[in-house]
Each structure stands twice: as structure tokens, then as C-alpha cells.
Scaffold this motif. Sequence first.
Motif, mmCIF file in Angstrom:
data_model
loop_
_atom_site.group_PDB
_atom_site.id
_atom_site.type_symbol
_atom_site.label_atom_id
_atom_site.label_comp_id
_atom_site.label_asym_id
_atom_site.label_seq_id
_atom_site.Cartn_x
_atom_site.Cartn_y
_atom_site.Cartn_z
ATOM 1 N N SER A 19 31.513 40.915 55.030
ATOM 2 C CA SER A 19 32.430 39.787 55.082
ATOM 3 C C SER A 19 33.506 39.951 54.030
ATOM 4 O O SER A 19 33.396 40.783 53.142
ATOM 5 C CB SER A 19 31.680 38.474 54.839
ATOM 6 N N GLY A 20 34.534 39.133 54.129
ATOM 7 C CA GLY A 20 35.598 39.152 53.153
ATOM 8 C C GLY A 20 35.150 38.686 51.780
ATOM 9 O O GLY A 20 35.897 38.777 50.829
ATOM 10 N N TYR A 21 33.938 38.174 51.698
ATOM 11 C CA TYR A 21 33.450 37.648 50.427
ATOM 12 C C TYR A 21 32.487 38.602 49.729
ATOM 13 O O TYR A 21 31.920 38.248 48.714
ATOM 14 C CB TYR A 21 32.795 36.277 50.653
ATOM 15 N N ASP A 22 32.285 39.799 50.271
ATOM 16 C CA ASP A 22 31.415 40.788 49.640
ATOM 17 C C ASP A 22 32.244 41.633 48.673
ATOM 18 O O ASP A 22 32.248 42.849 48.714
ATOM 19 C CB ASP A 22 30.752 41.669 50.701
ATOM 20 N N VAL A 23 33.005 40.931 47.839
ATOM 21 C CA VAL A 23 33.907 41.565 46.884
ATOM 22 C C VAL A 23 33.545 41.052 45.496
ATOM 23 O O VAL A 23 33.407 39.849 45.293
ATOM 24 C CB VAL A 23 35.383 41.215 47.204
ATOM 25 N N ASP A 24 33.368 41.955 44.557
ATOM 26 C CA ASP A 24 33.105 41.569 43.171
ATOM 27 C C ASP A 24 34.382 41.688 42.366
ATOM 28 O O ASP A 24 35.016 42.750 42.363
ATOM 29 C CB ASP A 24 32.054 42.484 42.527
ATOM 30 N N THR A 25 34.780 40.603 41.707
ATOM 31 C CA THR A 25 35.908 40.671 40.785
ATOM 32 C C THR A 25 35.382 41.185 39.464
ATOM 33 O O THR A 25 34.472 40.604 38.875
ATOM 34 C CB THR A 25 36.561 39.294 40.607
ATOM 35 N N LEU A 26 35.924 42.304 39.014
ATOM 36 C CA LEU A 26 35.456 42.932 37.787
ATOM 37 C C LEU A 26 36.144 42.363 36.564
ATOM 38 O O LEU A 26 35.537 42.237 35.505
ATOM 39 C CB LEU A 26 35.673 44.443 37.860
ATOM 40 N N SER A 27 37.430 42.026 36.693
ATOM 41 C CA SER A 27 38.139 41.484 35.539
ATOM 42 C C SER A 27 39.465 40.870 35.957
ATOM 43 O O SER A 27 40.028 41.201 37.000
ATOM 44 C CB SER A 27 38.387 42.574 34.495
ATOM 45 N N HIS A 28 39.937 39.944 35.114
ATOM 46 C CA HIS A 28 41.279 39.356 35.198
ATOM 47 C C HIS A 28 41.913 39.559 33.827
ATOM 48 O O HIS A 28 41.270 39.321 32.808
ATOM 49 C CB HIS A 28 41.222 37.840 35.438
ATOM 50 N N HIS A 29 43.168 39.971 33.805
ATOM 51 C CA HIS A 29 43.881 40.141 32.543
ATOM 52 C C HIS A 29 45.305 39.627 32.709
ATOM 53 O O HIS A 29 45.897 39.782 33.774
ATOM 54 C CB HIS A 29 43.989 41.623 32.138
ATOM 55 N N VAL A 30 45.848 39.021 31.662
ATOM 56 C CA VAL A 30 47.281 38.712 31.604
ATOM 57 C C VAL A 30 47.785 39.289 30.297
ATOM 58 O O VAL A 30 47.330 38.917 29.217
ATOM 59 C CB VAL A 30 47.567 37.204 31.661
ATOM 60 N N ILE A 31 48.686 40.249 30.410
ATOM 61 C CA ILE A 31 49.287 40.882 29.237
ATOM 62 C C ILE A 31 50.796 40.877 29.441
ATOM 63 O O ILE A 31 51.294 41.478 30.398
ATOM 64 C CB ILE A 31 48.765 42.322 29.045
ATOM 65 N N ASP A 32 51.514 40.171 28.573
ATOM 66 C CA ASP A 32 52.974 40.117 28.617
ATOM 67 C C ASP A 32 53.494 39.759 30.015
ATOM 68 O O ASP A 32 54.360 40.439 30.577
ATOM 69 C CB ASP A 32 53.569 41.439 28.128
ATOM 70 N N ASP A 33 52.935 38.678 30.590
ATOM 71 C CA ASP A 33 53.307 38.167 31.914
ATOM 72 C C ASP A 33 52.900 39.069 33.079
ATOM 73 O O ASP A 33 53.331 38.856 34.213
ATOM 74 C CB ASP A 33 54.805 37.856 32.020
ATOM 75 N N VAL A 34 52.091 40.089 32.826
ATOM 76 C CA VAL A 34 51.584 40.936 33.908
ATOM 77 C C VAL A 34 50.115 40.607 34.113
ATOM 78 O O VAL A 34 49.288 40.786 33.221
ATOM 79 C CB VAL A 34 51.762 42.439 33.605
ATOM 80 N N TYR A 35 49.811 40.062 35.310
ATOM 81 C CA TYR A 35 48.456 39.684 35.677
ATOM 82 C C TYR A 35 47.831 40.835 36.460
ATOM 83 O O TYR A 35 48.450 41.376 37.382
ATOM 84 C CB TYR A 35 48.489 38.425 36.542
ATOM 85 N N THR A 36 46.607 41.195 36.118
ATOM 86 C CA THR A 36 45.877 42.237 36.834
ATOM 87 C C THR A 36 44.501 41.705 37.209
ATOM 88 O O THR A 36 43.779 41.191 36.357
ATOM 89 C CB THR A 36 45.710 43.501 35.974
ATOM 90 N N LYS A 37 44.172 41.805 38.483
ATOM 91 C CA LYS A 37 42.841 41.458 38.977
ATOM 92 C C LYS A 37 42.223 42.736 39.517
ATOM 93 O O LYS A 37 42.759 43.355 40.438
ATOM 94 C CB LYS A 37 42.924 40.414 40.083
#
Length: 124
Positions: A19-37
Motif C-alpha cells: 500500500s501507499g502507507y508501507d513507507v517509513d520516513t527516516l528523517s525530516h530536516h530544515v536547513i537554511d529554508d531547504v526541507y528534506t524528507k
Amino acid sequence: MKPRDIFSLEDLQMLEGVSGYDVDTLSHHVIDDVYTKVFTAKKAGTFIGQHSHKYDHGTLVATGEIRLFIDERWAGDFAAGTMIPIKRGVKHVLMSLADNTVCACIHNVHGALEPAVLEEATLG
């Protein structure tokens, strides 16, 4: 049906056990207005639901392979090391083509804490 046989979301029959929900988010970061998921799709055939954003962004395929759908149609397959440009306002879905695919969605958040979403995630 195997993941590599899916080229349109119109004809999609959900793959058993995936399913579309079998996804693990490993990390979220915001550095100098750049968001990385950073996220991982454990199994080939995993969908990351259709959604759109207010601004252009990129998705980096770190490992594995991803199929991109734009407006429910196949838009290409992308292997590890590829940055996929996604235009603002475009409805898009990602589907993993390999087990343990890792991707990073990268956004300029323009002073916010998260990317501006135009339309929430759905499948199809």
C-alpha cells in the motif's frame, strides 16, 4: 500484476500486501529554508500517494528505482543517483520498483517549517 507492469493509475488494481502507507520516513530536516524528507519504501510496488505542492521541488532517488506518474500517467523510471524535478501544482505519484528504495524529497520552504501542499495525498 507486477509493479513494472503498471503504467497508468486508471487501470490500477492494488497489489496484494502493498500500500501507499508501507513507507517509513527516516528523517525530516530544515536547513537554511531547504526541507528534506528522507523515506524508504520497503517493497517494490509501494505507492507514495498522489499529491501536489505550491512550489517546484526535487526528489532524489538514493537507492533502488522509482516510477513517476504525472496526472495518473507514467512519466518515467528513475534509478539511484537521479534527481527528479517536479513542477509546482502537478499531481504526482511515486511507486518503488525495487525493495528498500530510499528517496529524499527536497523543497525550498520559503520560511515555513514544511512544504506548502496544494492537494493532500490520495491514490489515483
